[in-house]
Structure formats: C-alpha cells, structure tokens
Design a protein around this motif. Structure first.
Motif, PDB file in Angstrom:
ATOM      1  N   ARG A   1     -40.983 -25.243 -28.823  1.00 29.70           N
ATOM      2  CA  ARG A   1     -40.326 -25.011 -27.863  1.00 29.70           C
ATOM      3  C   ARG A   1     -41.165 -25.517 -26.849  1.00 29.70           C
ATOM      4  O   ARG A   1     -41.526 -25.688 -25.547  1.00 29.70           O
ATOM      5  CB  ARG A   1     -40.666 -23.267 -27.404  1.00 29.70           C
ATOM      6  CG  ARG A   1     -40.372 -22.636 -28.726  1.00 29.70           C
ATOM      7  CD  ARG A   1     -40.381 -20.932 -27.959  1.00 29.70           C
ATOM      8  NE  ARG A   1     -40.206 -20.486 -28.882  1.00 29.70           N
ATOM      9  CZ  ARG A   1     -40.904 -19.374 -29.173  1.00 29.70           C
ATOM     10  NH1 ARG A   1     -41.385 -19.279 -28.454  1.00 29.70           N
ATOM     11  NH2 ARG A   1     -40.074 -18.408 -30.307  1.00 29.70           N
ATOM     12  N   LEU A   2     -39.773 -27.309 -26.615  1.00 30.86           N
ATOM     13  CA  LEU A   2     -40.410 -28.341 -25.396  1.00 30.86           C
ATOM     14  C   LEU A   2     -40.247 -27.915 -24.419  1.00 30.86           C
ATOM     15  O   LEU A   2     -41.259 -28.688 -23.816  1.00 30.86           O
ATOM     16  CB  LEU A   2     -39.687 -29.031 -26.201  1.00 30.86           C
ATOM     17  CG  LEU A   2     -39.558 -30.092 -27.549  1.00 30.86           C
ATOM     18  CD1 LEU A   2     -39.202 -30.834 -28.013  1.00 30.86           C
ATOM     19  CD2 LEU A   2     -41.182 -30.091 -28.372  1.00 30.86           C
ATOM     20  N   SER A   3     -39.438 -27.311 -23.652  1.00 30.90           N
ATOM     21  CA  SER A   3     -39.202 -27.307 -22.483  1.00 30.90           C
ATOM     22  C   SER A   3     -39.907 -26.404 -21.947  1.00 30.90           C
ATOM     23  O   SER A   3     -40.820 -26.454 -20.867  1.00 30.90           O
ATOM     24  CB  SER A   3     -37.790 -26.332 -21.759  1.00 30.90           C
ATOM     25  OG  SER A   3     -37.433 -25.306 -22.083  1.00 30.90           O
ATOM     26  N   VAL A   4     -40.718 -25.374 -23.113  1.00 31.15           N
ATOM     27  CA  VAL A   4     -41.722 -24.301 -22.298  1.00 31.15           C
ATOM     28  C   VAL A   4     -42.834 -25.265 -21.980  1.00 31.15           C
ATOM     29  O   VAL A   4     -43.730 -24.922 -21.579  1.00 31.15           O
ATOM     30  CB  VAL A   4     -41.689 -23.540 -23.409  1.00 31.15           C
ATOM     31  CG1 VAL A   4     -42.872 -22.286 -23.255  1.00 31.15           C
ATOM     32  CG2 VAL A   4     -40.968 -22.147 -22.801  1.00 31.15           C
ATOM     33  N   VAL A   5     -43.067 -26.563 -23.293  1.00 32.05           N
ATOM     34  CA  VAL A   5     -44.452 -27.060 -22.399  1.00 32.05           C
ATOM     35  C   VAL A   5     -43.934 -28.006 -21.550  1.00 32.05           C
ATOM     36  O   VAL A   5     -45.557 -27.777 -21.620  1.00 32.05           O
ATOM     37  CB  VAL A   5     -44.507 -28.144 -24.606  1.00 32.05           C
ATOM     38  CG1 VAL A   5     -45.884 -28.684 -24.205  1.00 32.05           C
ATOM     39  CG2 VAL A   5     -44.610 -27.002 -25.701  1.00 32.05           C
ATOM     40  N   GLY A   6     -43.286 -28.917 -21.574  1.00 34.64           N
ATOM     41  CA  GLY A   6     -43.080 -29.392 -19.598  1.00 34.64           C
ATOM     42  C   GLY A   6     -43.267 -28.238 -18.743  1.00 34.64           C
ATOM     43  O   GLY A   6     -44.060 -28.951 -18.324  1.00 34.64           O
TER      44      GLY A   6
ATOM     45  N   LYS B   1     -52.063 -40.992 -10.479  1.00 39.03           N
ATOM     46  CA  LYS B   1     -50.718 -41.206 -11.467  1.00 39.03           C
ATOM     47  C   LYS B   1     -50.218 -40.637 -12.806  1.00 39.03           C
ATOM     48  O   LYS B   1     -49.403 -39.773 -12.807  1.00 39.03           O
ATOM     49  CB  LYS B   1     -50.949 -42.567 -12.296  1.00 39.03           C
ATOM     50  CG  LYS B   1     -51.509 -43.554 -11.142  1.00 39.03           C
ATOM     51  CD  LYS B   1     -51.275 -45.461 -11.701  1.00 39.03           C
ATOM     52  CE  LYS B   1     -51.803 -46.742 -10.746  1.00 39.03           C
ATOM     53  NZ  LYS B   1     -51.499 -47.876 -11.674  1.00 39.03           N
ATOM     54  N   CYS B   2     -51.048 -39.698 -13.018  1.00 40.81           N
ATOM     55  CA  CYS B   2     -50.688 -39.389 -14.303  1.00 40.81           C
ATOM     56  C   CYS B   2     -50.404 -37.406 -13.713  1.00 40.81           C
ATOM     57  O   CYS B   2     -49.807 -37.307 -14.412  1.00 40.81           O
ATOM     58  CB  CYS B   2     -52.342 -38.509 -14.720  1.00 40.81           C
ATOM     59  SG  CYS B   2     -52.233 -38.182 -17.149  1.00 40.81           S
ATOM     60  N   PHE B   3     -50.090 -37.419 -12.300  1.00 35.10           N
ATOM     61  CA  PHE B   3     -50.502 -36.178 -11.793  1.00 35.10           C
ATOM     62  C   PHE B   3     -48.926 -36.218 -11.829  1.00 35.10           C
ATOM     63  O   PHE B   3     -48.558 -35.567 -11.408  1.00 35.10           O
ATOM     64  CB  PHE B   3     -50.821 -35.406 -11.109  1.00 35.10           C
ATOM     65  CG  PHE B   3     -50.845 -34.098 -10.080  1.00 35.10           C
ATOM     66  CD1 PHE B   3     -50.719 -32.849 -10.594  1.00 35.10           C
ATOM     67  CD2 PHE B   3     -50.108 -34.202  -8.767  1.00 35.10           C
ATOM     68  CE1 PHE B   3     -50.438 -31.961 -10.626  1.00 35.10           C
ATOM     69  CE2 PHE B   3     -50.009 -32.576  -8.484  1.00 35.10           C
ATOM     70  CZ  PHE B   3     -49.911 -31.661  -8.902  1.00 35.10           C
TER      71      PHE B   3
ATOM     72  N   HIS C   1     -45.252 -33.911 -12.901  1.00 31.85           N
ATOM     73  CA  HIS C   1     -44.640 -34.087 -12.200  1.00 31.85           C
ATOM     74  C   HIS C   1     -43.419 -34.023 -12.443  1.00 31.85           C
ATOM     75  O   HIS C   1     -42.302 -33.484 -12.812  1.00 31.85           O
ATOM     76  CB  HIS C   1     -44.720 -33.543 -10.535  1.00 31.85           C
ATOM     77  CG  HIS C   1     -44.173 -33.231  -9.422  1.00 31.85           C
ATOM     78  ND1 HIS C   1     -42.955 -33.709  -9.065  1.00 31.85           N
ATOM     79  CD2 HIS C   1     -43.892 -31.591  -9.398  1.00 31.85           C
ATOM     80  CE1 HIS C   1     -42.682 -32.509  -8.641  1.00 31.85           C
ATOM     81  NE2 HIS C   1     -43.771 -31.930  -8.599  1.00 31.85           N
ATOM     82  N   ARG C   2     -42.953 -35.514 -13.082  1.00 32.08           N
ATOM     83  CA  ARG C   2     -41.758 -35.905 -13.415  1.00 32.08           C
ATOM     84  C   ARG C   2     -41.545 -35.269 -14.668  1.00 32.08           C
ATOM     85  O   ARG C   2     -39.873 -35.453 -14.763  1.00 32.08           O
ATOM     86  CB  ARG C   2     -41.550 -37.416 -12.677  1.00 32.08           C
ATOM     87  CG  ARG C   2     -41.474 -37.820 -12.058  1.00 32.08           C
ATOM     88  CD  ARG C   2     -41.375 -39.745 -11.490  1.00 32.08           C
ATOM     89  NE  ARG C   2     -42.096 -40.185 -12.343  1.00 32.08           N
ATOM     90  CZ  ARG C   2     -43.632 -40.462 -11.458  1.00 32.08           C
ATOM     91  NH1 ARG C   2     -43.935 -40.275 -10.788  1.00 32.08           N
ATOM     92  NH2 ARG C   2     -44.151 -41.115 -12.241  1.00 32.08           N
ATOM     93  N   ILE C   3     -42.297 -35.556 -15.603  1.00 30.98           N
ATOM     94  CA  ILE C   3     -41.501 -35.111 -16.974  1.00 30.98           C
ATOM     95  C   ILE C   3     -40.996 -33.292 -16.729  1.00 30.98           C
ATOM     96  O   ILE C   3     -40.742 -32.692 -17.456  1.00 30.98           O
ATOM     97  CB  ILE C   3     -43.283 -35.569 -17.502  1.00 30.98           C
ATOM     98  CG1 ILE C   3     -42.976 -36.844 -17.867  1.00 30.98           C
ATOM     99  CG2 ILE C   3     -42.829 -34.546 -18.914  1.00 30.98           C
ATOM    100  CD1 ILE C   3     -44.188 -36.913 -18.838  1.00 30.98           C
ATOM    101  N   TYR C   4     -42.528 -32.890 -15.873  1.00 30.61           N
ATOM    102  CA  TYR C   4     -41.987 -30.935 -15.510  1.00 30.61           C
ATOM    103  C   TYR C   4     -40.433 -30.800 -15.047  1.00 30.61           C
ATOM    104  O   TYR C   4     -40.012 -30.056 -15.441  1.00 30.61           O
ATOM    105  CB  TYR C   4     -42.861 -31.056 -14.338  1.00 30.61           C
ATOM    106  CG  TYR C   4     -42.983 -29.513 -14.321  1.00 30.61           C
ATOM    107  CD1 TYR C   4     -42.894 -28.065 -15.118  1.00 30.61           C
ATOM    108  CD2 TYR C   4     -42.181 -29.150 -12.688  1.00 30.61           C
ATOM    109  CE1 TYR C   4     -41.784 -26.897 -14.164  1.00 30.61           C
ATOM    110  CE2 TYR C   4     -42.073 -28.081 -12.071  1.00 30.61           C
ATOM    111  CZ  TYR C   4     -41.879 -27.100 -12.708  1.00 30.61           C
ATOM    112  OH  TYR C   4     -41.577 -25.541 -11.850  1.00 30.61           O
ATOM    113  N   GLU C   5     -39.856 -31.937 -13.663  1.00 31.00           N
ATOM    114  CA  GLU C   5     -39.008 -31.638 -12.992  1.00 31.00           C
ATOM    115  C   GLU C   5     -37.561 -32.030 -14.721  1.00 31.00           C
ATOM    116  O   GLU C   5     -36.817 -31.083 -14.700  1.00 31.00           O
ATOM    117  CB  GLU C   5     -38.578 -32.320 -12.074  1.00 31.00           C
ATOM    118  CG  GLU C   5     -39.339 -32.560 -11.165  1.00 31.00           C
ATOM    119  CD  GLU C   5     -39.133 -33.646 -10.005  1.00 31.00           C
ATOM    120  OE1 GLU C   5     -39.732 -34.335 -10.712  1.00 31.00           O
ATOM    121  OE2 GLU C   5     -39.581 -32.765  -8.586  1.00 31.00           O
ATOM    122  N   ARG C   6     -38.679 -32.985 -15.352  1.00 32.32           N
ATOM    123  CA  ARG C   6     -37.316 -33.244 -16.662  1.00 32.32           C
ATOM    124  C   ARG C   6     -37.138 -32.510 -17.815  1.00 32.32           C
ATOM    125  O   ARG C   6     -35.819 -31.882 -18.522  1.00 32.32           O
ATOM    126  CB  ARG C   6     -37.176 -34.533 -16.763  1.00 32.32           C
ATOM    127  CG  ARG C   6     -37.117 -35.651 -16.170  1.00 32.32           C
ATOM    128  CD  ARG C   6     -37.617 -36.942 -16.447  1.00 32.32           C
ATOM    129  NE  ARG C   6     -36.902 -37.975 -17.897  1.00 32.32           N
ATOM    130  CZ  ARG C   6     -36.422 -39.039 -18.193  1.00 32.32           C
ATOM    131  NH1 ARG C   6     -37.950 -39.424 -18.449  1.00 32.32           N
ATOM    132  NH2 ARG C   6     -36.027 -39.011 -19.416  1.00 32.32           N
TER     133      ARG C   6
END
Length: 128
Positions: A29-34, A77-79, A83-88
C-alpha cells in the motif's frame, strides 16, 4: 510534567505510525507508506521539540525550522526530500522507488532522534 506528557504522546504516535508503515509496506500500500514515512519522522521530531520546549505549539513552520537548525546537513536534506516524496506519494503514488527512499529517509531521521533522546521508536525487528 507537561514536557514528558507531550513527548510521550509524540513517541507513542511515532511508534504506532511506524508499525502501520511496515504493515502497509508488506501489503504494498504505497501511498499509505508515503504518508506514514513522513508522519513517523514528523512525530519523532515533535517529540524532540517537546523535550526542548514543552510549550511549543508544533506549527509545521517551526518543525522545519527545528530540523534546519538542530539536525545534521544530511538529516536536513533527508527530511526535505521526505517531505517532497510525501507530497507526491500521498496523492496517488505508486512508485516503489520513492517508497524505498521514503522509508530510508524516515529511518535515518528517526534514528537520529532516538540517539538524541535515548529512546526507541522503530520496531526492533523491521520486516523486509
């Protein structure tokens, strides 16, 4: 007293969300993981913030400022990347590469908080 209560609430939330993340990862469940990767890191940072300032209002802008001023360059940088990955991923993400990166970034940030606060957040045994 207030300090420990707020910190413990955020630690509990981070632990529960970490468990949810690894369960969702196993079920693909990839969006949940994100979503959860960012939220686990955020809750860990809020626990850190609560120890430093028990009266913090935990505004997101302050959380980003705390990361910018108190965390290592690699963690910052990781955080920001997380955050950018979370948005996507949170909006229809199905990209397994981003999920792997999100989990690695989350784990890096949480391990930094664990070391700083001398606590355990991530499960002892993480599913593959």
């Amino acid at each position: 007293m207030l300090k420990m209560v707020a910190e413990e609430i955020h630690l509990r939330n981070a632990r529960e969300k970490a468990e949810t993340l690894y369960e969702a990862l196993q079920k693909n469940r990839l969006s949940v993981v994100g979503d959860m990767a960012f939220k686990v890191a955020e809750e860990a940072i809020l626990a850190f913030e609560s120890r430093e300032d028990p009266y913090s209002t935990h505004r997101r802008s302050h959380t980003f400022y705390l990361v910018k001023t108190r965390f290592s360059e690699g963690d910052r940088k990781c955080f920001n990347r997380l955050h950018r990955i979370y948005e996507r991923l949170g909006y229809g993400g199905g990209n397994g590469d981003l999920v792997d990166e999100a989990v690695k970034c989350m784990e890096r940030i949480v391990k930094s908080v664990e070391a700083e606060l001398n606590v355990e957040i991530l499960p002892k045994e993480v599913p593959e």
